[in-house]
Write an enzyme that holds these catalytic residues in place. Structure first.
Site, PDB file in Angstrom:
ATOM      1  CG  LEU A 198      -2.102  -1.021   1.262  1.00  0.00           C
ATOM      2  CD1 LEU A 198      -2.670  -0.773   2.586  1.00  0.00           C
ATOM      3  CD2 LEU A 198      -3.029  -0.895   0.150  1.00  0.00           C
ATOM      4  CG  ASP A 199       0.594   4.198  -3.302  1.00  0.00           C
ATOM      5  OD1 ASP A 199       1.336   3.304  -3.413  1.00  0.00           O
ATOM      6  OD2 ASP A 199      -0.487   4.729  -3.753  1.00  0.00           O
ATOM      7  CD  GLN A 200       5.497   6.974   3.718  1.00  0.00           C
ATOM      8  OE1 GLN A 200       6.396   6.705   2.885  1.00  0.00           O
ATOM      9  NE2 GLN A 200       5.825   7.960   4.819  1.00  0.00           N
TER      10      GLN A 200
END
Length: 281
Positions: A130-132
């Site tokens: 997942l993106d930050q």
């Protein structure tokens, strides 16, 4: 670690189970053969190419495996599902999925590995990312065979991942599919963009709620490209609120509103349907 598995189809061999059914790589299969990891229910060695009747119970005994990450023991993340094979836990906004530089330990996988080690394990590897700035459910394999199997399931679209996002503007169609290839933006080091030379990317959406100047969407990934949802929504003129990298309007807290709230799949080792849902969204 040790677990048992029941053969479903009459005539299946151990070789077919590992290579065809589970899609294990040559290296893992070779290691299992050398370690004599597969036995029958009397813990006797089995012939790998011998057809087995349906209902045969196999015993798998894997040697311990280590993880390349450093465990972090002072962060406890919410675990929503766990068994001997994998974990599904919640990643908060602002936390990276994995280290991006030497010595970094403040990531999701470091914290989850700490949890695994405190509970007697030694191995943890994330199956997807997942993106930050994205919060929600992430899956971690607890042994190399599970990692191999789950990688194949992800590739074959057998892991269904659902998201919710608050986007700019009123989305007029109640549901739809965004099908545009995605590639790197040559003018920005981290952005992605719709590009005819990019990789195929498909996102399904459904409008859950209309609000003043924005919409709440339910999104399901058919593919898993980097920044896929963010890129697709921006491309159709409905960027995620707060996602300023993709032209989303800034939010008061500086965060963007994208949450991975549900994951569903057929468990590869028990053949049971598993649905994990995060109510904190």
């Amino acid at each position: 670690m040790t677990w048992s598995y029941e053969i479903k189809d009459d005539g299946m061999t151990v070789e077919e189970l590992l290579r065809t059914e589970w899609g294990l790589g040559k290296k893992v299969v070779h290691q299992m053969r050398m370690a004599k990891s597969v036995k029958n229910d009397k813990f006797q060695e089995v012939i790998w190419k011998e057809p087995l009747p349906a209902g045969t119970i196999l015993q798998f005994d894997l040697p311990p495996a280590d993880s390349p990450y450093e465990p972090k023991h002072d962060v406890e993340l919410p675990v929503l599902f766990e068994d001997d094979h994998f974990i599904v836990a919640r990643k908060p906004k602002g936390m990276a999925t994995h280290p991006n530089e030497v010595g970094q330990t403040d990531t999701f996988i470091n914290a989850i590995l700490g949890h695994i080690i405190r509970n007697g394990g030694s191995y943890g590897e994330h199956v997807h990312r997942l993106d930050q700035g994205t919060s929600g459910l992430l899956m971690v394999a607890k042994h190399p065979v599970a990692k191999n199997v789950l990688d194949r399931m992800l590739e074959q679209k057998q892991l269904v991942r659902d998201y919710e996002a608050v986007v700019k503007g009123k989305v007029h169609n109640k549901s739809g599919t965004i099908d545009f290839p995605i590639g790197r933006d040559r003018h920005h080091p981290t952005r992605r963009m719709v590009s005819q030379t990019g990789q195929s990317a498909v996102t399904h959406y459904r409008v859950l709620k209309q609000m003043e100047g924005k919409s709440l969407l339910h999104l399901t990934l058919e593919t898993g490209r980097t920044h896929q949802i963010r890129t697709h929504l921006s491309h159709i003129g409905h960027p995620i609120m707060g996602d300023t990298l993709y032209e989303g309007p800034p939010t008061q807290d500086g965060a963007y509103h994208l949450h991975a709230f549900r994951m569903s799949f057929i468990h590869p080792f028990t053949n049971e349907k598993v649905v994990v849902e995060d109510s904190a969204r």
